[in-house]
Design a protein around this motif. Structure first.
Motif, mmCIF file in Angstrom:
data_model
loop_
_atom_site.group_PDB
_atom_site.id
_atom_site.type_symbol
_atom_site.label_atom_id
_atom_site.label_comp_id
_atom_site.label_asym_id
_atom_site.label_seq_id
_atom_site.Cartn_x
_atom_site.Cartn_y
_atom_site.Cartn_z
ATOM 1 N N GLN A 170 0.803 -1.219 0.000
ATOM 2 C CA GLN A 170 0.000 0.000 0.000
ATOM 3 C C GLN A 170 0.839 1.275 0.000
ATOM 4 O O GLN A 170 0.301 2.356 -0.198
ATOM 5 C CB GLN A 170 -0.938 0.011 1.223
ATOM 6 C CG GLN A 170 -1.898 -1.154 1.269
ATOM 7 C CD GLN A 170 -2.842 -1.195 0.083
ATOM 8 O OE1 GLN A 170 -3.159 -0.164 -0.506
ATOM 9 N NE2 GLN A 170 -3.299 -2.380 -0.279
ATOM 10 N N GLY A 171 2.149 1.176 0.250
ATOM 11 C CA GLY A 171 3.009 2.350 0.234
ATOM 12 C C GLY A 171 2.707 3.352 1.328
ATOM 13 O O GLY A 171 2.795 4.556 1.107
ATOM 14 N N LEU A 172 2.320 2.867 2.520
ATOM 15 C CA LEU A 172 1.994 3.766 3.617
ATOM 16 C C LEU A 172 3.267 4.277 4.282
ATOM 17 O O LEU A 172 4.191 3.505 4.528
ATOM 18 C CB LEU A 172 1.131 3.048 4.661
ATOM 19 C CG LEU A 172 -0.273 2.622 4.237
ATOM 20 C CD1 LEU A 172 -0.966 1.907 5.389
ATOM 21 C CD2 LEU A 172 -1.092 3.808 3.785
ATOM 22 N N PRO A 173 3.339 5.568 4.599
ATOM 23 C CA PRO A 173 4.475 6.078 5.375
ATOM 24 C C PRO A 173 4.488 5.456 6.766
ATOM 25 O O PRO A 173 3.462 5.005 7.277
ATOM 26 C CB PRO A 173 4.213 7.592 5.431
ATOM 27 C CG PRO A 173 3.277 7.875 4.315
ATOM 28 C CD PRO A 173 2.442 6.645 4.148
ATOM 29 N N ALA A 174 5.669 5.454 7.382
ATOM 30 C CA ALA A 174 5.815 4.828 8.694
ATOM 31 C C ALA A 174 4.899 5.449 9.752
ATOM 32 O O ALA A 174 4.284 4.723 10.540
ATOM 33 C CB ALA A 174 7.281 4.892 9.134
#
Length: 453
Positions: free
Chosen positions: A333-337
């Motif tokens: 999903q390419g979610l930021p940390a």
């Protein structure tokens, strides 16, 4: 993608086929190439392939006809063409002659399934696109499923042609452009620095940096966007005792290095928006939080998902299963940390401190579409969604209660009943109705009896 000025509907094209197509090329296109380049690119390849068999090399058609045939706009056809060029299935040449002005598309045959899995970059791209289970399923089917049974007694060249002498020197075969461009169109990097490092480690560079290994190293460097010192560590990790390189260990080392990098676990390069966002996060971290919520947001902005899981487990190390779930969701999903931290915290609170993969994937896909970047945005979004959910649930419960308990008849108070009875008592009673004929008969009967007496 900007294609304006690069191609027009009236531009002509003709198609040629380079080399021979493998027997099972349709299987490779459908199950191996299509997950990487998409259905439009595969459809364009097959359409051009049939154009080459229908029309001669002297004939040409226009891209307008290609648009009508595929039912796609020109920008999508251009984007599909670039994917075919990048993956190594097509070469494009621009021609400007008196007899023809346009493009010449040279189609290159796809790899057979076995050759596909032998190419490091293609196999790695497919692995990240379809997942571990499906990848190993196809690998077992196309590689292990075709293994020959029995003892290999094939004769070698030395045993058959022993004693043969050639008067002339060895013939140097010139590598053709077609052979060079098999597989993804990747430019090799400069390996002088890596050869120097290997010499320092007393490792023969010629044994490690073979033509095949150089191509694989270039592919992994571009695929994972690794720096030179990271590639150096991965190569040294995968070097065996006999001074060769274990390709599978090298690929795994590149993957592990990528996962450990603080790049939000995405294959895309850092964009200017993300750079400005990091500055915003750094500025927000300098501000002293006032409320408990601000303190929590500051923690979620700075802590890693692994640290968060350990803190929520009372300092115990996070389980490998939980880390795998978090890694896969961040990668897909390419979610930021920081957003991933909020997601972990939210899911644990909603599901009795358990990490459910399906539940997390559902929420993560929603948050990814919402383009959340910071922990503050994610927390505000989660609160908003939770309020909407609670409101819908409350309305649903109220509706179900009234459906199960329909309204009873109206309750009449006692004072209203007494009032109605008093009004009925005050009204005059109606006189009884007399039957005249019946009374006459009774009177006649009474007179007769008395007359006899």
């Amino acid at each position: 993608m900007n294609f304006i000025g690069k191609i027009l509907p009236n531009d002509g094209y003709k198609v040629t086929i380079k080399g021979h197509l493998p027997v099972d090329y349709t299987i490779s296109l459908t199950h191996l190439y299509q997950p990487i380049i998409g259905i439009h690119a595969v459809m364009l390849y097959q359409t051009l392939l049939h154009d080459a068999t229908i029309f001669s090399q002297t004939e040409f058609t226009t891209h307008h006809q290609l648009m009508s045939c595929m039912g796609l706009p020109l920008d999508e056809i251009y984007e599909a063409r670039l994917k075919l060029e990048a993956i190594g299935l097509m070469n494009t040449y621009e021609i400007d002659e008196e007899t023809f002005s346009g493009f010449s598309y040279g189609l290159i045959g796809p790899f057979s399934p076995k050759q596909f899995f032998q190419d490091a970059m293609l196999s790695q791209l497919l692995y990240h696109q379809i997942g571990t289970y499906r990848y190993h399923q196809l690998q077992d089917r196309f590689i292990n499923g075709d293994s020959e049974q029995g003892k290999d007694i094939t004769a070698s060249f030395e045993t058959v042609f022993k004693g043969v002498r050639f008067t002339n020197g060895p013939i140097q075969l010139k590598q053709t452009d077609h052979i060079k461009q098999l597989g993804p169109n990747i430019q090799e990097i400069d390996f002088n620095w890596l050869a120097h490092v290997l010499k320092k480690q007393m490792i023969p560079p010629e044994r490690v940096l073979t033509a095949t290994n150089r191509r694989i190293i270039s592919q992994m460097k571009i695929l994972y966007d690794l720096a030179n010192h990271e590639i150096e560590k991965c190569v040294l990790w995968a070097v065996t005792e006999d001074h060769t390189i274990n390709i599978e260990e090298f690929k795994q080392a590149c993957h592990d290095t990528f996962m450990m990098n603080k790049k939000y676990q995405t294959f895309e390069s850092v964009k200017p928006k993300q750079i400005s966002l990091d500055k915003h996060q750094a500025e927000s971290q300098t501000k002293q939080p006032r409320t408990k919520e601000e303190k929590l947001i500051q923690i979620l902005e700075t802590i890693s998902p692994q640290q968060l899981l350990a803190d929520l487990s009372n300092g115990h190390k996070a389980s490998e299963q939980d880390l795998t779930i978090v890694r896969d969701i961040m990668l897909s999903q390419g979610l930021p940390a920081p957003v991933m931290n909020v997601l972990i915290h939210y899911v644990l609170l909603q599901s009795d401190m358990r990490l459910s993969r399906k539940y997390m994937e559902t929420i993560a896909s929603h948050w990814s579409r919402a383009n959340l970047k910071t922990a503050k945005e994610a927390m505000a979004f989660a609160k908003k969604q939770q309020k909407q959910f609670d409101k819908r649930r409350s309305n649903k419960q109220t509706t179900s209660y009234y459906n199960k308990h329909p309204k009873s008849a109206d309750v009449i108070p006692d004072w209203f009943k007494n009032r109605q009875q008093n009004q009925e008592a005050k009204q005059p009673k109606s006189k009884p109705v007399i039957d005249v004929q019946k009374e006459k008969e009774k009177m006649a009967d009474f007179i007769k009896r008395h007359a006899k007496n």
